[in-house]
Design an enzyme around this catalytic site. Structure first.
Site, PDB file in Angstrom:
ATOM      1  N   HIS A 137      -5.965   5.402 -11.801  1.00 33.16           N
ATOM      2  CA  HIS A 137      -5.583   5.095 -10.407  1.00 33.16           C
ATOM      3  C   HIS A 137      -6.164   6.057  -9.375  1.00 33.16           C
ATOM      4  CE1 HIS A 137      -3.295   3.617  -7.189  1.00 33.16           C
ATOM      5  NE2 HIS A 137      -3.016   4.923  -6.800  1.00 33.16           N
ATOM      6  N   VAL A 138      -6.731   5.605  -8.544  1.00 35.26           N
ATOM      7  CA  VAL A 138      -7.072   6.442  -7.395  1.00 35.26           C
ATOM      8  C   VAL A 138      -6.064   6.051  -6.063  1.00 35.26           C
ATOM      9  CG1 VAL A 138      -9.145   7.189  -8.406  1.00 35.26           C
ATOM     10  CG2 VAL A 138      -8.991   5.106  -6.719  1.00 35.26           C
ATOM     11  N   HIS A 154     -10.133   0.401   2.082  1.00 32.52           N
ATOM     12  CA  HIS A 154      -8.553   0.734   1.475  1.00 32.52           C
ATOM     13  C   HIS A 154      -8.430   0.224   0.338  1.00 32.52           C
ATOM     14  CE1 HIS A 154      -4.403   1.624   1.876  1.00 32.52           C
ATOM     15  NE2 HIS A 154      -4.017   0.472   2.255  1.00 32.52           N
ATOM     16  N   GLY A 170      22.200  -2.642  -2.603  1.00 33.66           N
ATOM     17  CA  GLY A 170      22.312  -3.995  -2.605  1.00 33.66           C
ATOM     18  C   GLY A 170      21.443  -4.568  -1.328  1.00 33.66           C
ATOM     19  N   SER A 226      -0.333  -6.239  -7.161  1.00 31.42           N
ATOM     20  CA  SER A 226      -0.745  -7.763  -7.011  1.00 31.42           C
ATOM     21  C   SER A 226      -1.853  -8.060  -5.801  1.00 31.42           C
ATOM     22  CB  SER A 226       0.358  -8.818  -7.042  1.00 31.42           C
ATOM     23  OG  SER A 226       1.170  -8.559  -5.798  1.00 31.42           O
ATOM     24  N   ASP A 273      19.512  -8.385   3.334  1.00 34.63           N
ATOM     25  CA  ASP A 273      20.491  -8.405   2.183  1.00 34.63           C
ATOM     26  C   ASP A 273      20.612  -9.921   1.712  1.00 34.63           C
ATOM     27  OD1 ASP A 273      22.795  -8.325   0.619  1.00 34.63           O
ATOM     28  OD2 ASP A 273      23.621  -6.795   1.928  1.00 34.63           O
ATOM     29  N   HIS A 288      -4.153  -5.469  -5.367  1.00 34.76           N
ATOM     30  CA  HIS A 288      -5.420  -4.766  -5.565  1.00 34.76           C
ATOM     31  C   HIS A 288      -6.531  -5.244  -6.118  1.00 34.76           C
ATOM     32  CE1 HIS A 288      -7.562  -1.010  -5.788  1.00 34.76           C
ATOM     33  NE2 HIS A 288      -6.445  -0.289  -5.873  1.00 34.76           N
ATOM     34  N   HIS A 310      -5.732   5.975   0.162  1.00 36.23           N
ATOM     35  CA  HIS A 310      -5.479   6.725   1.547  1.00 36.23           C
ATOM     36  C   HIS A 310      -6.339   8.228   1.679  1.00 36.23           C
ATOM     37  CE1 HIS A 310      -1.783   4.471   2.480  1.00 36.23           C
ATOM     38  NE2 HIS A 310      -1.825   4.317   1.640  1.00 36.23           N
ATOM     39  N   ASP A 320      -4.127   1.696   7.420  1.00 40.35           N
ATOM     40  CA  ASP A 320      -4.305   2.769   6.418  1.00 40.35           C
ATOM     41  C   ASP A 320      -5.847   2.594   5.880  1.00 40.35           C
ATOM     42  OD1 ASP A 320      -1.949   2.791   6.001  1.00 40.35           O
ATOM     43  OD2 ASP A 320      -1.326   1.416   4.486  1.00 40.35           O
ATOM     44  N   ASP A 368      -4.018   7.564   9.876  1.00 42.01           N
ATOM     45  CA  ASP A 368      -3.218   7.419   8.465  1.00 42.01           C
ATOM     46  C   ASP A 368      -2.590   8.993   8.040  1.00 42.01           C
ATOM     47  OD1 ASP A 368      -2.139   6.767   6.126  1.00 42.01           O
ATOM     48  OD2 ASP A 368      -4.141   5.901   5.509  1.00 42.01           O
TER      49      ASP A 368
END
Lengths: 560, 560
Positions: A372-373, A150, A58, A241, A451, A243, A376, A172, A204
């Site tokens: 994908h890469v 990054h 929840g 969203s 919540d 990247h 980090h 990062d 990081d």
């Protein structure tokens, strides 16, 4: 290597000239990154992100615990945001609710993303835009900002000069040597800071366990090209969203192959709009089309870029997989899931992949292509950093315990003395005094749950209740007592939900309850609470002992 | 490639001379493998396993749906078990509950494991032990058994000769060419069957998406050796309790390094006892010690082999990580997690790793060393099989849709015509008639849940209730009505559990309920059910509209 000790209490007063570092999130977990740096009674906050829940039924989001700074809001000179990911900016609205005029400091894109978020919370922040090379005095903190590479553009590391010592905080980062935008992690500045003296290096840890070097972003181009060269009908790309570079690669491929692109999903539309407006995303004229106007194009002229790469049930891609979206996926369509698979999301993601494939689509994903890469630095890159910076003390940040320890081990391998490598978790106080960093205490640092519209009221007790309800359901036993006679006027009325056994099992327990209550009446027990306990015992013994179940048992005695 | 069609209905009568194959589990999921083969009115069952739940709150196990065979139990000639993993034998007790005298056919180890399981269910089965090379007539099914290599010893493929066509069923397998026990997948027999003619080839799809070849089991020896060479104190190995070869490697290393071994965890002790008794596990004299007697040994003389490699909260390793086990893990101890990471278990496993590392242990796992190899054939191996067998028709088994499709694609690549490659899911009927396999219908095939001692009564409605309770909790509204006057005698008494909002939010809703009930009374509404609906509407509107919550709402009207 220093481990935090459970016997630690509140830290002593910070010695004059010392620098105090208190991580309030991101150390011991992946997410809700937030670090408080203190010098001479003033505070600087670096990042303020959210953590996504795992087994917290929840719960929508988990925030850093602001308790440590709640009484010191006036001491905060600024919040420095290293980049625009949710785990670094997502909790800013909740902190600004406490004091909306704390200045936000960050790069152009970072601030644009946080401002869009704050707008939804109806907060207009005070901001200071910086970029690589900027140097700003924020209270006693002399901050120099440095470009890092990054998985989102415009990320910055920050070098904090204070009279008590110099801190380099990477945020990062990774060290792609041929990034798409040409913006590399500025190791020349890292070297310069090293020459000047880095007293505490906060790095990081996310990929510290991964040997070698993170693959360059451009190495996924062939896989994207292959999708464009072979797709028969639509191409549907799902990715994070934020990247921008990944989406740029898709836009470039679409342009080259004569396809139009539509953005789908609220956060994708919003973030890519911001990135395009600010010049981080280069959109050729006429390439973008409105998702509603796709009907005017042939399927082989279309690319959709959408959210949902983590199997989020309400995102565009999951809804397509469930045939609950206006985009009607079918044979000949190619879906490209160009993102990582965040641990814990596996089942949801595979459900989406299976759903799309069942509809006849081809699905290209991390499991079957290099699409994908990571964003980090892997172990090899971190070694470069340690060797270039040669820090006096090291404090790994951003990661679970295993990541922090792996990162600490790397620092030690490069020659940083083990006693100067501090593995600390959230709430552990690290003081830098006379060039030596050490753990001096702990401050309160729990999970703060969002919540729905409530923040901080959902607690472990409530979550425990939800877990019991989830696994075993509940049983309510209602007894109405005649307030004149004290006798049972109605009931026991027994109801269950989520409980595996049939309600008929209670036929045997009903007489027991009645007996126990009659017995109590004779003994003069009148207190409702006591009677409820008597019911609980009568029912609980049967359910626990005979049925071997542990549902929530809720006895209710009402006087009428 | 044939896709099942949602419009399919029950299959027509099987033409004389045809063979019918009905998967009741394992196709479209990883687990509960069970396939029913029919010829001339007789049935042969191959495997009968369980599936472990994902998002099925409170569910312990998921069984194949026996509905299709429930009325035909007397037609079953045998249950052939290809190997002793839970996803192939775990549901046998539940099938034998329906008819305990169906013969079980399998290898020595497989039958020993299933018999141990049946003992717990107080069932003594009829068994027929077979081995590689055995040929048995089971009703009209002329079965030849063939050695295959897998992550448990004594696994068998089965070649079914019937007058209607020949089926080769691999079970789970891989093709390690240098297995530790020297028992390779018998490709010579596969070739011989190919020469004779394989009309339908049912092949393990689990790793069909994985390019290349599965790494040999012996390639993990260096990583195990390294652990033994460098461990300062205890070595704690967690792996699957059926992985005899993995445990053998650990025993061999322990012997070589002068360490004693203790088995920890009920299933580990039981299975390795069986494997040792039957000669599958070779235990040097004096190597094993009782876990209770470890106190007599120095820490650097000890190896523990335990369960819990998937982060199961009650298993030995998780309890050690939580300091809730007599084995008190600390600095200098090395934990070797020598197993795969089953999707969905990531967070639990990382929690255990972090917990052990926090206690100071070094943890060697799949993420940082080669300590596990898969038990399933990768794409490269499957290509060999297709080229050697040259089947007329192919039906991928064991896997999610994505695995089945990847396996089908491999068959097609080797030259099997796409129309002869059948991608079917659970319950889809595949008929082999005149040498041509095709989908002819569907039979009922739902999830059957084991929930504590109950089998098959927990349904989707109950699970949906549990999910609502988990996410939002519940609100009960109790009203006691005076049965003489029809007026409210007590209440509304409102209670919540697992509900995020404070009960005070109901102060506003209480008068609405009273008003609505009074209004109903004036209109002469007397039915309790109707009144409960009125309460639900009054409360639900407020909670859903104003609070934007969706808890379970339980209105209760009691007459007193």
């Amino acid at each position: 290597m220093s481990h935090p000790h459970p016997e630690l209490g509140p830290p002593p007063a910070l010695p004059k000239g010392g620098v105090r570092v208190v991580p309030l999130g991101g150390l011991g977990e992946v997410g809700r990154n937030m670090t408080v740096v203190e010098y001479a009674g003033r505070l600087l906050i670096v990042d303020c992100g959210v953590l996504f829940p795992e087994d917290h039924p929840g719960v929508d989001l988990i925030l850093p615990d602001f308790e440590y700074i709640e009484d010191r809001l006036d001491d905060i000179d600024a919040i420095v945001l290293t980049h625009g990911h949710e785990d670094h900016i997502g909790a800013v609205p909740y902190l600004l609710r406490l004091k909306p005029d704390i200045p936000l400091v960050g790069s152009t894109l970072t601030l644009a993303l946080v401002e869009a978020k704050l707008k939804e919370h109806r907060i207009t922040p005070f901001t200071l835009t910086v970029k690589e090379g900027s140097r700003e005095k924020l209270g006693p903190f002399d901050c120099e900002f440095v470009a890092v590479n990054h998985s989102i553009p415009d990320a910055l590391a920050v070098f904090l000069r204070t009279p008590g010592g110099n801190l380099l905080i990477t945020g990062d980062f990774k060290m792609d040597q041929l990034p798409l935008d040409g913006r590399i992690t500025d190791l020349r500045s890292f070297a310069r800071f090293g020459e000047e003296g880095v007293d505490l290096f906060l790095t990081d840890s996310t990929n510290a366990e991964v040997p070698g070097f993170t693959t360059p972003e451009r190495d996924i181009t062939p896989a994207i090209e292959r999708v464009f060269a072979t797709a028969e009908r639509r191409i549907i790309v799902a990715c994070f969203s934020s990247h921008v570079h990944r989406v740029q690669q898709v836009l470039d491929a679409a342009q080259a192959h004569g396809r139009k692109v539509a953005m789908v999903g609220r956060s994708m539309v919003r973030n890519m709009g911001i990135a395009a407006d600010l010049g981080y995303l280069h959109v050729p004229d006429g390439l973008l089309v409105d998702a509603k106007k796709l009907g005017d194009l042939r399927d082989d002229q279309v690319v959709l870029v959408c959210t949902g790469s983590q199997g989020e049930p309400m995102a565009a891609l999951s809804r397509m997989a469930n045939r609950d979206h206006q985009i009607d996926v079918g044979p000949g369509d190619t879906v490209l899931m160009a993102s990582s698979l965040i641990p814990g999301n596996e089942n949801a993601v595979y459900r989406v992949i299976n759903g799309l494939m069942r509809l006849g689509a081809r699905v290209v994903h991390k499991g079957n292509a290099l699409v994908h890469v990571s964003g980090h630095a892997s172990a090899g890159e971190l070694l470069y950093c340690y060797n270039i910076v040669r820090p006096r003390n090291v404090m790994p940040i951003h990661g679970e315990w295993r990541h922090l320890v792996a990162n600490a081990d790397l620092a030690i391998l490069t020659g940083v003395p083990a006693r100067n490598v501090i593995v600390a978790e959230d709430g552990v106080v690290v003081d830098l005094v006379d060039g030596r960093a050490s753990i001096t205490g702990v401050v309160p640092c729990g999970y703060v749950y969002v919540d729905g519209s409530l923040v901080g009221t959902t607690d472990e007790t409530l979550l425990k209740d939800r877990r019991i309800l989830r696994d075993e359901g509940f049983v309510t036993i209602i007894v109405v007592r005649d307030s004149n006679t004290g006798k049972i006027a109605a009931g026991p009325d027994i109801r269950t939900r989520g409980f595996a056994e049939d309600e008929a099992v209670f036929d045997k327990v009903r007489p027991r309850i009645e007996e126990a209550l009659e017995d109590a009446r004779r003994k003069g027990v009148e207190d409702t609470h006591q009677l409820q306990q008597i019911i609980r015992r009568a029912v609980g013994g049967y359910i626990g002992g005979k049925l071997r179940r542990r549902p929530m048992i809720i006895p209710i005695v009402i006087d009428a």
